[in-house]
Each structure stands twice: as C-alpha cells, then as structure tokens.
Design an enzyme around this catalytic site. Sequence first.
Site, PDB file in Angstrom:
ATOM      1  N   LEU A  43       5.572   5.701   1.562  1.00  0.00           N
ATOM      2  CA  LEU A  43       6.255   4.545   2.335  1.00  0.00           C
ATOM      3  C   LEU A  43       6.257   3.198   1.332  1.00  0.00           C
ATOM      4  O   LEU A  43       7.235   2.712   0.973  1.00  0.00           O
ATOM      5  CB  LEU A  43       5.951   4.168   3.384  1.00  0.00           C
ATOM      6  N   ALA A  44       5.194   2.895   0.920  1.00  0.00           N
ATOM      7  CA  ALA A  44       5.088   1.551  -0.056  1.00  0.00           C
ATOM      8  C   ALA A  44       5.631   1.985  -1.434  1.00  0.00           C
ATOM      9  O   ALA A  44       6.805   1.278  -1.808  1.00  0.00           O
ATOM     10  CB  ALA A  44       3.836   1.226  -0.303  1.00  0.00           C
ATOM     11  N   GLY A  45       5.571   3.028  -2.052  1.00  0.00           N
ATOM     12  CA  GLY A  45       6.224   3.434  -3.325  1.00  0.00           C
ATOM     13  C   GLY A  45       7.708   3.553  -3.366  1.00  0.00           C
ATOM     14  O   GLY A  45       8.392   3.152  -3.992  1.00  0.00           O
ATOM     15  N   ARG A 331     -10.272   1.232  16.619  1.00  0.00           N
ATOM     16  CA  ARG A 331     -11.002   2.377  16.103  1.00  0.00           C
ATOM     17  C   ARG A 331     -12.221   2.495  15.737  1.00  0.00           C
ATOM     18  O   ARG A 331     -13.113   3.414  16.170  1.00  0.00           O
ATOM     19  CB  ARG A 331      -9.875   2.844  14.754  1.00  0.00           C
ATOM     20  N   GLU A 426      -1.617   1.010   0.755  1.00  0.00           N
ATOM     21  CA  GLU A 426      -3.153   1.157   1.024  1.00  0.00           C
ATOM     22  C   GLU A 426      -4.069   0.998  -0.127  1.00  0.00           C
ATOM     23  O   GLU A 426      -5.199   0.889   0.014  1.00  0.00           O
ATOM     24  CB  GLU A 426      -3.233   2.600   1.764  1.00  0.00           C
TER      25      GLU A 426
END
Length: 638
Positions: A43-45, A331, A426
């Site tokens: 998604l980021a790239g 979490r 990330e």
Amino acid sequence: MKLDARIPGGPLAQKWDKHRFEMKLVNPANKRKFDVIVVGSGLAGAAAAASLAELGYNVKCFCFQDSPRRAHSIAAQGGINAAKNYKNDGDSIYRLFYDTIKGGDFRAREANVYRLAEVSVNIIDQCVAQGVPFAREYSGYLDNRSFGGAQVSRTFYARGQTGQQLLLGAYQALCRQIGLGTVKMFPRTEMLDLVVIDGHAKGIVARDLVSGEMGSHAADAVVLASGGYGNVFFLSTNAKGCNVTATWRAYKKGAAFANPCYTQIHPTCIPVSGDHQSKLTLMSESLRNDGRVWVPRRKEDCSRPPGQIPDPDRDYYLERKYPSYGNLAPRDIASRAAKEVCDEGRGVGPGSRGVYLDFADAIKRLGEDKIRERYGNLFGMYEKITGENAYRTPMRIYPAVHYTMGGLWVDYNLMSNVPGLFVIGEANFSDHGANRLGASALMQGLADGYFVLPYTIGHYFASSDLAKPSTAHAEFKKVEADVRTGAERLLSIQGKRTVTSLHRELGRLLWEKCGMARNAAGLKEALDRIPALRQEFWNNVNVTGEEGELNQNLEYAGRVVDFMEFAELLCLDAWHRNESCGGHFREEFQTEDGEAKRDDLHFAYVAAWECQGPDKAPALHKEPLIYEEVHMSTRSYK
C-alpha cells in the site's frame, strides 16, 4: 549523528498546512528531470509510486513478488481508520489523534500522529473514487465498525478483505502509470544494498530473482516501503517473504534504526499446531466486535467441549478486567491477558495454548446470515485451516507476532538521517509508538504514500543541488562487488544445517526471551546466544545452487543473514529500555495488577541506533518525546 525531526512550529492542528506552504516546490516541467526508486509495492509503495509518477517524476518500482497484488498489505483484513464521524458518536480528528497516542503508550511523536489523523479523512475519499468496495449501510452510506483501543466506530471495511481491496485500488493507479510509461515496474527483483554517494542516497543494487542477475539502479532519491521485520521470530503472521533486508542494509550504510524492540503481538491468531509450521495465520481483530473471548473458570474444564461448559463456568476475562473496552481492549493488553490465563493452566486446545473466541451470542442476536455477511471469508479461512466450523463451535485463538512499530528513523518529512533516503509505511518508526491500534497500518501506509511523501520529496529536490547520479560511479561498482562477495561466501560454506533450521532456532530464542514478555536475565541470555548462533550459521549452513541463476535458497540465506544480525539489535534495544510500555513488556516493570509501568522521566524518547561498523557495538542516540498537546498519563482501559 544529529537527529533533527524538523517538526514545524505553530499550533499542532496547523503544523502540516503551515509546513506544506513553507516547503519548496518543483516546477511541473522540472519534475520529469528527477528519478525516484521505490522499493516495495504494497500500500505505501504502490501509493507513493503512483502518486509521484502522476506528478511527473520518473519512477522505478521494485518488488520481490511476481505482482504488486501479492504484497503483504492484503493480510490487513479488518479495516482502515478515518476520523469521518459518520456514526455521529463523538469521533473527531483530535480523538483519533489522542487514541493513537494513548494506544502507543505515549511513545510516538506527537506531530506525526496528528498529521496521520488529519489526512485520514482524505484517504477514504481517494479510495472510494478508485472504486474500493467498502461496506455500506442499507441507505448506501459507508458503514463503520469498531477496533481495539477505541470507543467509537471509525473503521471502514470491505468484509474481511479490506487490505486486499485497498491494494487493488492502489494497484490500478500504479498500472495506469505503468501504461503511461512514467513507472517502470521490476517484479521478482530484490534490493540487496543501498548506494550512498557524497552522503546522499543515490541508488540500489538489486538481484533479478528469476535470472539471478545482479544490477545497479541510480536515482535522485530512494524510497523504502519494504514493510516490517516480524519474520525475525520465524513464526509470525507475516508472509514468508517478508524480511528486514532493505532497512537493515540501509542501517549499515548510516541510516538510524529506531525502537526495534517495539514489536506487536496480535491476540487473534490461529494457535501453533506443531513444529511443521512455517508461518501463522491471522484472524482479523474485527472479529472481536462480535466475538466474546473466554476460557473456562476451572482448569479441569479445559478438556471439555466448549458447548458443554455453561455460561457461569466461563471467564470472559477481557470483559471482567477491562469493562470500558471489553473484548476491544488494545492488542498488547489483550495478548498479555490471553497469556496470563494460559499460564494459569486455563488455556484450551493442543498444548493448552489457546482461548475461545465465541460468536454464539452474536449469532443469536443478529442471525447467522449477518455474521456471515460481515466475516464470511474469515470463517471460511478458519475452517479450511482447522477443520472446525466457527458458526457452531468457538474459534481457538492465541497471540502471535504480527506488526513491528520500530523501523528506520525518519524526520517529519519521512526522510531518514541519510539525505535522499525516504522511508514510508511499516518500514519507518514514526506513527505508532510502542503499540499500534488496529486498522491503523493501512491508514499509515496510504497516508505516507498518497498525501505526505509527494509533498516532502519535492522539497528535498528543490533544496538540493547535486550531480545527476550514474551507475558508472565507482561507488556502485564497489557495492556490487561487496554483494557478490557476500553471496559467494554463503555458497562456499557447504555445511550440514539448512537455512530454515537456523532461522527456526533464532526465532524460538527470540520468542522465548524477547517475545510477549521480556526480562533482563532472558535478554542477557539471548544477547549471549545470538552471536554464537550467528557463528554457527557462518560455519555450518548449507546453501545449495550457484550465483547468477535462479536460486531461492540463496535468496533466503541472505535474508536470514540480516535477521541474525538484526536480532542482536532488537534484544539490545529491549535490554536497555528499563520500563514497560505497549508491546514492550519488561516483567520487572509492571503495576500490582500486571499492567505496563512506564518510566517517563528516563525513557520518554525515541531510541535511534547508529551502526558503528562490523563487530562494534551500535551507538544510541535519543530523540526526546515532548508533548505539547496531550499529557502523558497512565494508560487505562478499565
């Protein structure tokens, strides 16, 4: 090394707008003069490559998968956060900002987190325009659900496959630019090293994973979007190919590595079933909207079928311990609570390492069709793996390594301390602190790629007056030679142990000594054993095949080399941080009721580690975390 975060002045809510106005711009006609390398097409790239190409830059995008559609972003199934307040339940940009800061246990940079919350509202509009099929209410409005660490419904979703649908949206934007010739795609190609010339990142050395051929690529800037390092633990929810290589080799070229000990344990994974496993499977956190987590109250009931245990004999421990958030506790907290009841001997399933996630009440209240509509593909995946029908009997889940909050240090512009090296998604450390809230990974990846990097990389180009890079430069030849020497060394050992066996041993060591809970003695033991295990690797590993040809064993060996080195930094960071915060739980530092106990006086900083060279201890640099807008308080979800 000087860490300058370059956080703009002014009120928090105005910093990003002010900064965008003050940044230097590149004339549209001049953008085509600049070349950009993007490593990674998740998604980021993919978002970054498509956006930069749309602006006019020449982009080369690299991924080791056969297609960007196979990037690990598809595993983020549950949803994506955005402060739209469609439910009119009290959400706002500020509330999303505060929830994220609090969820990260006050160990994230305030300005970056506010910007993330601010641009989240634009992400949804962008993705809807791309045709991402978000779930909708009967009226046609976009639907929302809740995730851990929030008391509002702000998570947009596409059943249980949100990451996949968002990735397809980014992929089609990327494909448009590939078709126009502004992006040149390099699938099945892995970055092996970073090339730094005159202190600036100017390219990479990469291997074609089909032919085995090695080659250099020059650019005016390099963007790393290569994901996290969870597979250092061997068993994790990450795809098998996920690795630390791109960021670790950038670290060895001068980029600071920040907070490596901040690793996230996800509470909702299918438990380990045996030594044969090579990875673990995530059951989306979204399931905790309708599933209730419980274990038997009595140890002697753990072997009974769950349907035969009456409700008064069940311990809904999250609802009992955290009544305000219940099953949607963050979490790290939910994971430690599961470990606690299993350590008490009340775990279920093989090895007593599991707890129940029960949908009986939700099915009774809403009907099976509604649960199937929301989570059908997740239930199908669970049944395919375990052979059990979760509509009829509760799922069994247990915590597992999932996401990594640590990564390369970046400033407010997402640039590392190596000029020209940008790090997004990330792969950087910037937005989540010591624990990531659910549904925020997709948010950060798209925010960095679509809405932050396209502004900040232009400022770097407009502020620099550097010669055009060329692969003919001597530094490219030197890095190529170093990479070849490393490959030849691996192939020459011809020992008796497989790469997998050594990686598995490393992962088991880290899980036991630096996993869900850590202590000084265990970390010291790991720091003593890792160098010996690394020596065993270099003396006794067996890497078959040849250099310069298709050789997946050599690929894997190179990644495990980096894990073997990185593991020591991870444990060193955990050992030096004498406090508990978020996913970093030091057993010596906890409250009377077993919660994390921070030490804000001594550890309210980003720990950025600088490589000092082979066989030398890394240097620690500290970026103080100064909160102007929020007050650091004891995190409570009770």
